[in-house]
Design an enzyme around this catalytic site. Structure first.
Site, PDB file in Angstrom:
ATOM      1  N   SER A  52      -5.072 -18.578   6.778  1.00  0.00           N
ATOM      2  CA  SER A  52      -4.898 -19.761   7.622  1.00  0.00           C
ATOM      3  C   SER A  52      -4.482 -19.375   9.036  1.00  0.00           C
ATOM      4  O   SER A  52      -4.597 -20.177   9.966  1.00  0.00           O
ATOM      5  CB  SER A  52      -3.857 -20.703   7.021  1.00  0.00           C
ATOM      6  OG  SER A  52      -2.682 -19.999   6.643  1.00  0.00           O
ATOM      7  N   GLU A 188      -5.147 -25.608  -5.265  1.00  0.00           N
ATOM      8  CA  GLU A 188      -5.145 -26.355  -4.000  1.00  0.00           C
ATOM      9  C   GLU A 188      -5.994 -27.615  -4.072  1.00  0.00           C
ATOM     10  O   GLU A 188      -7.165 -27.580  -4.475  1.00  0.00           O
ATOM     11  CB  GLU A 188      -5.644 -25.475  -2.847  1.00  0.00           C
ATOM     12  CG  GLU A 188      -5.659 -26.201  -1.517  1.00  0.00           C
ATOM     13  CD  GLU A 188      -5.901 -25.297  -0.324  1.00  0.00           C
ATOM     14  OE1 GLU A 188      -5.957 -25.829   0.806  1.00  0.00           O
ATOM     15  OE2 GLU A 188      -6.027 -24.070  -0.515  1.00  0.00           O
TER      16      GLU A 188
END
Length: 288
Positions: A52, A188
């Protein structure tokens, strides 16, 4: 000393004990030395150096752009800032997809060069050969199912997964990842009941991000928690602070004071009498 009083290194055995005892596991992303220090002081069990960082730190539009060298650079900084948390390095897109040999070689760099404790890979049955090879090489692997950002385009974007017949696939993939040797799995953006079922099905810890409270632990992104990244905010993010406006205001105040001649003031400067300076220059440089 962390606020929890724990300086002992987190281990895989302790993570497994936490799952069996029903004690929640805390996980947090960090990308640099100060971020890692703060995570350790806050008592985090695990730190993920996530890909990320491609978006939150490097300004890319997605996670696929980040390279191995960039990931290793940030992992090294995090490792220097934290000693107690269990450190996981995120293997970037195409660093483990070509063949198992390449996957092992790249995973080994995270351990040998960046001093991570483990690596994370996205995917289920499709990445089993890579996971099995890495585990066989003695490197711990954290799996990742559900919304996998590296393949978000193939999944039709950043949206909840497992709401169709694919839910069965996630359960089967979780079993396969455990069998392949993963020490845990990140779940997720999947429905809470599905995450709970998977958590009950397998004997290794599940770490949720947008997967409900039944997971064995939770992970959130540093910049999301602190309100530092506002280009994209998933539904599952809880913002614990709104730091970006405060930081911008502090920088503005600095700029205004510089332009108005307010900063630096006398207390921010090193003083010397002009006569002392003149004598110094005359002595050292035969100033006339």
């Amino acid at each position: 000393m962390s606020v929890t009083g724990r300086m002992k290194k987190m281990t895989l055995a302790e993570l497994n004990r936490k799952k069996k005892a029903g004690e929640k596991i805390t996980m947090f992303t960090a990308y640099d030395y100060p971020g890692a220090q703060m995570a350790e002081e806050a008592g985090m069990d695990m730190i993920l150096v996530g890909d990320s960082l491609a978006m939150t730190v490097l300004g890319h539009p997605d996670t696929v752009s980040v390279t191995m060298d960039e990931m290793l650079h940030h992992c090294k900084a995090v490792q220097r800032g934290a000693t107690a948390p269990f450190l996981v390095g995120d293997m970037p897109f195409m660093s483990y997809h070509a063949d198992p040999f390449e996957a092992v070689k790249n995973a080994g760099r995270f351990i040998k060069e960046a001093r991570m404790d483990a690596v994370k890979l996205e995917g289920g049955e499709n990445v089993l050969p890579a996971i099995e090879a890495i585990v066989k090489a003695g490197i711990p692997v954290l799996g990742h199912l559900g919304l996998t950002p590296q393949t978000a385009t193939a999944l039709s974007g950043y949206k909840v997964q497992g709401t169709t017949a694919a839910a069965r696939t996630f359960i089967e993939d979780a079993r396969l990842l455990e069998k392949a040797g993963c020490f845990g799995i990140v779940l997720e953006a999947i429905p809470s009941p599905l995450a709970e079922l998977i958590t009950d099905e397998i004997n290794i810890p599940t770490i949720g991000i947008g997967a409900g409270a039944a997971c064995d632990g939770q992970v959130l992104v540093y910049h999301d928690i602190l309100g530092l990244y506002d280009q994209f905010k998933p539904k599952f993010v809880k913002q614990y602070a709104e730091m970006k406006p405060q930081i911008v205001e502090a920088i503005k105040s600095y700029a205004v004071e510089v332009r108005n001649g307010v900063f630096p003031a006398a207390e921010h400067s090193f003083s010397m009498k002009k006569e002392e300076l003149k004598n110094l220059l005359e002595r050292d440089y035969e100033w006339v």
